[in-house]
Each structure stands twice: as C-alpha cells, then as structure tokens.
Design a protein around this motif. Structure first.
Motif, PDB file in Angstrom:
ATOM      1  N   GLY A 121      37.291  58.052 -61.105  1.00  0.00           N
ATOM      2  CA  GLY A 121      36.387  57.573 -62.145  1.00  0.00           C
ATOM      3  C   GLY A 121      37.084  56.734 -63.202  1.00  0.00           C
ATOM      4  N   ASP A 122      38.207  56.121 -62.839  1.00  0.00           N
ATOM      5  CA  ASP A 122      38.943  55.280 -63.788  1.00  0.00           C
ATOM      6  C   ASP A 122      38.024  54.178 -64.319  1.00  0.00           C
ATOM      7  N   PRO A 123      37.912  54.038 -65.650  1.00  0.00           N
ATOM      8  CA  PRO A 123      36.983  53.056 -66.208  1.00  0.00           C
ATOM      9  C   PRO A 123      37.280  51.610 -65.814  1.00  0.00           C
ATOM     10  N   ILE A 124      38.546  51.294 -65.603  1.00  0.00           N
ATOM     11  CA  ILE A 124      38.867  49.918 -65.207  1.00  0.00           C
ATOM     12  C   ILE A 124      38.420  49.667 -63.774  1.00  0.00           C
ATOM     13  N   ALA A 125      38.607  50.642 -62.883  1.00  0.00           N
ATOM     14  CA  ALA A 125      38.166  50.482 -61.499  1.00  0.00           C
ATOM     15  C   ALA A 125      36.651  50.339 -61.437  1.00  0.00           C
ATOM     16  N   VAL A 126      35.946  51.119 -62.241  1.00  0.00           N
ATOM     17  CA  VAL A 126      34.481  51.030 -62.279  1.00  0.00           C
ATOM     18  C   VAL A 126      34.069  49.654 -62.799  1.00  0.00           C
ATOM     19  N   ARG A 127      34.749  49.180 -63.840  1.00  0.00           N
ATOM     20  CA  ARG A 127      34.456  47.853 -64.391  1.00  0.00           C
ATOM     21  C   ARG A 127      34.712  46.758 -63.343  1.00  0.00           C
ATOM     22  N   MET A 128      35.819  46.886 -62.594  1.00  0.00           N
ATOM     23  CA  MET A 128      36.120  45.926 -61.530  1.00  0.00           C
ATOM     24  C   MET A 128      35.026  45.920 -60.475  1.00  0.00           C
ATOM     25  N   LEU A 129      34.577  47.104 -60.085  1.00  0.00           N
ATOM     26  CA  LEU A 129      33.529  47.221 -59.064  1.00  0.00           C
ATOM     27  C   LEU A 129      32.275  46.495 -59.518  1.00  0.00           C
ATOM     28  N   ARG A 130      31.896  46.664 -60.767  1.00  0.00           N
ATOM     29  CA  ARG A 130      30.725  45.952 -61.294  1.00  0.00           C
ATOM     30  C   ARG A 130      30.941  44.448 -61.274  1.00  0.00           C
ATOM     31  N   ALA A 131      32.121  44.004 -61.715  1.00  0.00           N
ATOM     32  CA  ALA A 131      32.407  42.563 -61.743  1.00  0.00           C
ATOM     33  C   ALA A 131      32.408  41.984 -60.327  1.00  0.00           C
ATOM     34  N   MET A 132      32.925  42.743 -59.354  1.00  0.00           N
ATOM     35  CA  MET A 132      32.930  42.272 -57.972  1.00  0.00           C
ATOM     36  C   MET A 132      31.518  42.175 -57.424  1.00  0.00           C
ATOM     37  N   ALA A 133      30.675  43.125 -57.779  1.00  0.00           N
ATOM     38  CA  ALA A 133      29.272  43.088 -57.324  1.00  0.00           C
ATOM     39  C   ALA A 133      28.586  41.840 -57.858  1.00  0.00           C
ATOM     40  N   VAL A 134      28.828  41.515 -59.103  1.00  0.00           N
ATOM     41  CA  VAL A 134      28.244  40.314 -59.690  1.00  0.00           C
ATOM     42  C   VAL A 134      28.785  39.074 -58.989  1.00  0.00           C
ATOM     43  N   ALA A 135      30.101  39.031 -58.762  1.00  0.00           N
ATOM     44  CA  ALA A 135      30.706  37.866 -58.095  1.00  0.00           C
ATOM     45  C   ALA A 135      30.181  37.699 -56.681  1.00  0.00           C
ATOM     46  N   ALA A 180      43.985  41.206 -70.294  1.00  0.00           N
ATOM     47  CA  ALA A 180      42.995  41.274 -71.373  1.00  0.00           C
ATOM     48  C   ALA A 180      42.236  39.967 -71.546  1.00  0.00           C
ATOM     49  N   GLN A 181      42.806  38.863 -71.059  1.00  0.00           N
ATOM     50  CA  GLN A 181      42.181  37.549 -71.221  1.00  0.00           C
ATOM     51  C   GLN A 181      41.311  37.145 -70.031  1.00  0.00           C
ATOM     52  N   THR A 182      41.250  37.984 -69.003  1.00  0.00           N
ATOM     53  CA  THR A 182      40.476  37.640 -67.816  1.00  0.00           C
ATOM     54  C   THR A 182      39.082  38.261 -67.880  1.00  0.00           C
ATOM     55  N   PRO A 183      38.114  37.655 -67.181  1.00  0.00           N
ATOM     56  CA  PRO A 183      36.738  38.195 -67.189  1.00  0.00           C
ATOM     57  C   PRO A 183      36.644  39.628 -66.647  1.00  0.00           C
ATOM     58  N   TYR A 184      37.546  39.997 -65.746  1.00  0.00           N
ATOM     59  CA  TYR A 184      37.496  41.343 -65.183  1.00  0.00           C
ATOM     60  C   TYR A 184      37.844  42.403 -66.221  1.00  0.00           C
ATOM     61  N   PHE A 185      38.723  42.063 -67.152  1.00  0.00           N
ATOM     62  CA  PHE A 185      39.294  43.091 -68.019  1.00  0.00           C
ATOM     63  C   PHE A 185      39.142  42.853 -69.518  1.00  0.00           C
ATOM     64  N   ASN A 186      38.568  41.719 -69.927  1.00  0.00           N
ATOM     65  CA  ASN A 186      38.455  41.509 -71.371  1.00  0.00           C
ATOM     66  C   ASN A 186      37.569  42.598 -71.963  1.00  0.00           C
TER      67      ASN A 186
END
Length: 137
Positions: free
Chosen positions: A120-134, A9-15
C-alpha cells in the motif's frame, strides 16, 4: 534531498509527494547510463522494468515487415516508459529502446513495484493511477 529525489519531485508522476516518501522510493530505483546509440532493450526481449528518463533522449523503435525501423516515439527528461512491464506478466517488448544521446535513466523493477503496491505504498498507488491515465490516452 539528493539529486534523484529532487528530479522525481519535478515529474508528473511524483510532484506533490513528500520529500521523505520520495527519498525512500529513490532508494528502490537503479540508475542506468546509456551512451548515444546504445540499445537498452531490443524488440521481442523480455523486460521487467519501468524507466524514467533523467537526462538525454530515448527513441522507441519498432521494426516493420519490410525490415525498415520506424520511430514510434522520442522521449526526453521526465518521460517514462515500460508501464506495461509493471502491469502485465513479462512478455516480449513491443519495440526497442535506443538512446539518441548520452542518457541517464532510473529503473524500477516490476518485483519492487509489486512489493510496494502490495504494502500500500502511497507512491506506488500514485504511480498506478498515473499509469492508468496515461494508458487511457
């Protein structure tokens, strides 16, 4: 919340993710402990994981043609690596991952990520977006 969930919860990927989603996601992660100077994987080795550093420091090291190693990056708690392992077919790692200090990591296998993304897990989708930005940086 368990310690992994609190950390996530404290990391940029998952906050901002709900505690329930994080708790379910945390169950999919494999904890890894590395002693200082241990190698997680060698340059050229196939690896299918994404790693999130919970504690400690990990260096990404690449060999030069002269035989001398070069540190590409030094990563610490909250940093992640191995995005390419999740997004591309397994291939040889471009560098070695070496623990500089005693370290604790959380590993997400590519197969698990693929199944979460397909569902379609929301966390996996969120990770994919964060990885694209990184990757774009």
């Amino acid at each position: 919340m368990n310690t992994h969930t609190t950390f996530l919860a404290q990391t940029p990927y998952f906050n901002g993710c709900s505690p329930l989603l994080l708790a379910r996601f945390a169950q999919r992660l494999s904890p890894i402990r590395l002693a200082a100077e241990s190698v997680l994987f060698w340059e050229g080795e196939e690896d299918s994981g994404w790693y999130l550093i919970e504690s400690g420091d990990v260096a990404m090291v690449r060999s030069c043609q002269s035989g001398v190693s070069h540190v590409l990056a030094e990563l610490g708690p909250g940093d992640a690596f191995g995005e390419t392992n999740l997004l591309e077919q397994p291939s040889g790692s471009m560098c070695s991952a070496v623990a500089k200090t005693d370290s604790r990591l959380l590993k997400l296998d590519a197969e698990v990520f693929d199944s979460l993304l397909s569902a379609g897990d929301p966390i996996a989708v969120r990770m994919l977006r964060a990885m694209a930005v990184a990757q774009g940086r």
